[in-house]
Write a protein that holds these residues in place. Structure first.
Motif, PDB file in Angstrom:
ATOM      1  N   GLY A   1      59.982 102.828  27.506  1.00 22.63           N
ATOM      2  CA  GLY A   1      59.191 103.941  26.978  1.00 22.63           C
ATOM      3  C   GLY A   1      58.377 104.701  27.998  1.00 22.63           C
TER       4      GLY A   1
ATOM      5  N   TYR B   1      55.160 101.018  22.478  1.00 26.48           N
ATOM      6  CA  TYR B   1      55.510 100.754  21.082  1.00 26.48           C
ATOM      7  C   TYR B   1      56.596 101.704  20.596  1.00 26.48           C
ATOM      8  CZ  TYR B   1      55.288 100.411  16.024  1.00 26.48           C
ATOM      9  OH  TYR B   1      55.627 100.251  14.704  1.00 26.48           O
ATOM     10  N   GLY B   2      56.410 103.010  20.862  1.00 26.65           N
ATOM     11  CA  GLY B   2      57.297 104.026  20.301  1.00 26.65           C
ATOM     12  C   GLY B   2      58.757 103.818  20.656  1.00 26.65           C
ATOM     13  N   HIS B   3      59.023 103.438  21.905  1.00 25.76           N
ATOM     14  CA  HIS B   3      60.411 103.215  22.294  1.00 25.76           C
ATOM     15  C   HIS B   3      60.894 101.835  21.871  1.00 25.76           C
ATOM     16  CE1 HIS B   3      63.727 105.127  24.312  1.00 25.76           C
ATOM     17  NE2 HIS B   3      62.917 106.035  24.811  1.00 25.76           N
TER      18      HIS B   3
ATOM     19  N   THR C   1      54.899 114.298   9.939  1.00 24.85           N
ATOM     20  CA  THR C   1      54.467 112.914  10.094  1.00 24.85           C
ATOM     21  C   THR C   1      54.764 112.097   8.841  1.00 24.85           C
ATOM     22  OG1 THR C   1      52.696 113.742  11.516  1.00 24.85           O
ATOM     23  CG2 THR C   1      52.522 111.481  10.782  1.00 24.85           C
TER      24      THR C   1
ATOM     25  N   HIS D   1      58.586 108.599  29.009  1.00 26.20           N
ATOM     26  CA  HIS D   1      57.974 109.681  28.244  1.00 26.20           C
ATOM     27  C   HIS D   1      56.660 110.137  28.873  1.00 26.20           C
ATOM     28  CE1 HIS D   1      60.554 110.014  24.668  1.00 26.20           C
ATOM     29  NE2 HIS D   1      60.805 108.736  24.861  1.00 26.20           N
TER      30      HIS D   1
ATOM     31  N   ASN E   1      51.181 103.504  23.501  1.00 26.07           N
ATOM     32  CA  ASN E   1      51.859 104.259  22.463  1.00 26.07           C
ATOM     33  C   ASN E   1      53.357 104.341  22.734  1.00 26.07           C
ATOM     34  OD1 ASN E   1      51.382 107.600  20.982  1.00 26.07           O
ATOM     35  ND2 ASN E   1      52.507 105.838  20.305  1.00 26.07           N
ATOM     36  N   TRP E   2      53.743 104.646  23.985  1.00 23.01           N
ATOM     37  CA  TRP E   2      55.176 104.763  24.269  1.00 23.01           C
ATOM     38  C   TRP E   2      55.835 103.426  24.543  1.00 23.01           C
ATOM     39  CZ3 TRP E   2      57.921 108.061  22.205  1.00 23.01           C
ATOM     40  CH2 TRP E   2      57.389 109.308  21.900  1.00 23.01           C
TER      41      TRP E   2
ATOM     42  N   GLU F   1      51.005 106.471  13.203  1.00 21.07           N
ATOM     43  CA  GLU F   1      50.029 107.315  12.509  1.00 21.07           C
ATOM     44  C   GLU F   1      49.334 106.588  11.363  1.00 21.07           C
ATOM     45  OE1 GLU F   1      53.177 110.064  14.254  1.00 21.07           O
ATOM     46  OE2 GLU F   1      53.181 108.205  13.083  1.00 21.07           O
TER      47      GLU F   1
ATOM     48  N   GLU G   1      51.946 108.638  18.001  1.00 22.96           N
ATOM     49  CA  GLU G   1      53.337 108.803  17.600  1.00 22.96           C
ATOM     50  C   GLU G   1      53.908 107.487  17.068  1.00 22.96           C
ATOM     51  OE1 GLU G   1      56.765 111.527  17.554  1.00 22.96           O
ATOM     52  OE2 GLU G   1      54.682 111.844  18.094  1.00 22.96           O
ATOM     53  N   TYR G   2      54.461 107.516  15.855  1.00 22.91           N
ATOM     54  CA  TYR G   2      55.036 106.366  15.166  1.00 22.91           C
ATOM     55  C   TYR G   2      53.992 105.341  14.721  1.00 22.91           C
ATOM     56  CZ  TYR G   2      59.293 108.168  17.364  1.00 22.91           C
ATOM     57  OH  TYR G   2      60.313 108.968  17.796  1.00 22.91           O
TER      58      TYR G   2
END
Length: 551
Positions: free
Chosen positions: A328, A278-280, A140, A331, A275-276, A207, A204-205
């Motif tokens: 995203g 944002y993550g993607h 991380t 996922h 979260n995904w 943290e 994820e991303y």
């Protein structure tokens, strides 16, 4: 209906509305091919005069001879426009140098942390005496250092350096930008320290604890203000496509981060959807538009030829904006989320083929008959490699979203390989090339050891290819082993060990390339090595490096 579904549905409806507006503009002829806009990055009389500041005088001469075409002007570019460009470069020199210096520091730190995490996957008992050394924390730390420390700092440097050039006016408010950079890097350092100590938001991303994230968001706001004010006070009639990509990316990442870090808002399944989202999007609406915008500037600038189709570049920008926001969700295949949400994500993942092909066709046509020029220009080599990896990683990502592929690839090292192909093979290689072009202009000094640029390229390129191929194949075997109910789970672990070792080999080559790159940067900043130019760092003397390289 919870806030996550509402936000996703709202973003989808906005995409559809935007698409219809775009189609209407096509029917009204608002996007008729515009050769003037395609040539906006050149001064009058500059087309045909190649430009790669990473080359010395002899290299420039060889490159110019190789790139010459019938009909090229033998006149020098307009002197006043060159002086205006020099003034624009000088206005952004200090903040850009600051961002590149921070980027190099985090690249070195993050690369070593990543290699440590990679080795721990097949040496599990190595470095386990302290909690901060464990795989979960060190990986991380690696992610935060490279995604926020390296890529974000380097992309901010590119935006701030190119905006005054593209808008043909000096940067307004550089001190605000430097304050923003200080806040951003304070947040990155504090976030890494918090993660090492075990204090994390656990997403994820995302943290970095939200209390620290406030400083990151405040820093980005400080940067956006001067950039937008400079944009409003521009001295150009039409905006080059790079300006669209960079302005949008700067606004998108700030909005994404603020929404993602809002405390006490996202819970349970809604939190996973956010979260995904944002993550993607941090990849597709921040890393990607800045890197693509950089290629649209540096590649034609180096070869001294306008892009083949300005409209195709605009098509790529708007379709990226229309289709990427919901990617995203793939996922979350198999998770407790509505089936329509996952299906929407898969559809938009496949639609992303449109902007990718628009970019790739445009670059292919621009480089048609000129591919050989990569032999002469180290900066062009990085740009060409990064552009091809964008095509490869994006097409792979679109097909990886399909349920039939996800069935095997989900929760395996296959997805890790794909993420690194995009973030390193595409984005990072483009950033390297851009920095090699920018630094001689920023520092009024030439790279002292040009041969190191080739060493850097080949170490990085071979390293990411070993990493990607090995981990892709090993991840696919891992997925097949997990699907075979007759095999124990440990078989899916054991089958990956040889490929994880190859991953570490590739990672080791990449870290070696970083050492070469950072050493060369320091040598240039401290003026070590042979005197290949005569002016001092940030001097007030005429910018000889600019005028000496075909301009």
């Amino acid at each position: 209906m919870d806030s996550a579904v509402l936000s996703l549905l709202g973003a989808f409806l906005l995409s559809i509305i935007g698409l219809f507006v775009f189609i209407w503009s096509l029917r009204k002829g608002l996007l008729v091919e515009n050769p003037k806009a395609a040539s906006a990055i050149f001064a009058r009389g500059e087309i045909g005069h190649i430009d790669d500041p990473a080359l010395g005088q002899a290299g420039q001469q060889h490159f110019q001879a190789a790139a010459a075409e019938p009909g090229d002007s033998t006149h020098l570019p307009d002197a006043q426009e060159i002086q205006d460009r020099i003034a624009a470069d000088r206005s952004s020199a200090f903040p850009v140098f600051m961002f590149i210096a921070f980027a190099c520091m985090w690249l070195l730190f993050g690369g070593i942390a990543g290699l440590t995490a990679s080795l721990k996957l097949h040496w599990p008992d190595w470095l386990v005496s302290e909690a901060w050394m464990t795989f979960g924390r060190i990986r991380t730390v690696h992610l935060t250092a490279v995604l926020y420390g390296w890529i974000t700092n380097a992309e901010l440097a590119i935006i701030i350096w190119l905006m005054p050039r593209l808008l043909r006016r000096p940067l307004i408010g550089p001190m605000w930008i430097m304050m923003g950079g200080a806040l951003v890097n304070t947040a990155i350092a504090s976030g890494i320290g918090a993660i090492g100590a075990g204090w994390t938001d656990g997403l994820e991303y995302l943290e970095m604890p939200w209390q620290i994230g406030i400083f990151f968001a405040a820093g980005m706001v400080c940067i956006i203000g001067p950039v937008m004010y400079t944009l409003v006070n521009r001295k150009v009639e039409s905006l080059y496509v790079t300006t669209w990509y960079h302005t949008a990316g700067l606004l998108w990442i700030t909005l994404l981060f603020i929404v993602g870090k809002m405390p006490g808002v996202h819970f349970g399944v809604q939190q996973a959807a956010m979260n995904w989202w944002y993550g993607h999007n941090v990849l597709g609406l921040w890393f990607t538009p800045v890197a693509v915008g950089a290629i649209y500037y540096f590649l034609p600038k180096i070869i001294a030829r306008p892009i083949r189709s300005y409209n195709l570049s605009i098509l790529g920008f708007w379709t990226l904006a229309f289709f990427y926001a919901q990617v995203g969700g793939h996922h979350l295949v198999g998770g407790p989320v509505p089936g329509w949400l996952v299906t929407l994500s898969i559809v938009q993942s496949m639609m992303m083929i449109i902007p990718v092909l628009a970019f790739s066709i445009n670059m292919g046509l621009t480089m048609k008959g000129r591919m050989r020029l990569g032999r002469y220009s180290p900066t062009l080599r990085f740009m060409m490699f990064g552009g091809f990896m964008y095509l490869l990683s994006s097409l792979q990502g679109s097909f990886e979203a399909l349920r039939s592929v996800q069935q095997v690839a989900h929760f395996t090292h296959f997805t890790v390989a794909h993420a690194h192909l995009g973030a390193y093979g595409f984005v990072t290689m483009v950033l390297f090339g851009a920095i090699y072009f920018m630094m001689p202009r920023i520092m009024n000094w030439e790279w002292p050891f040009p041969r190191l640029i080739s060493w850097h390229f080949w170490l990085a390129a071979i390293g990411i290819m070993i990493y990607f191929v090995g981990l892709t194949y090993g991840g696919w075997l891992q997925g097949l082993a997990m699907l075979d109910e007759s095999r124990p789970f440990m078989d899916s672990v054991a089958v990956t060990i040889p490929w994880l070792q190859w991953r570490s080999v590739g990672g080791g080559l990449m870290v070696a390339s970083h050492l070469v790159f950072v050493f060369h940067f320091l040598a240039m900043a401290l003026r070590f090595g042979p005197d290949r130019a005569g002016a001092a760092l940030f001097s007030n003397q005429p910018k000889a490096v600019e005028l000496a390289h075909g301009e």
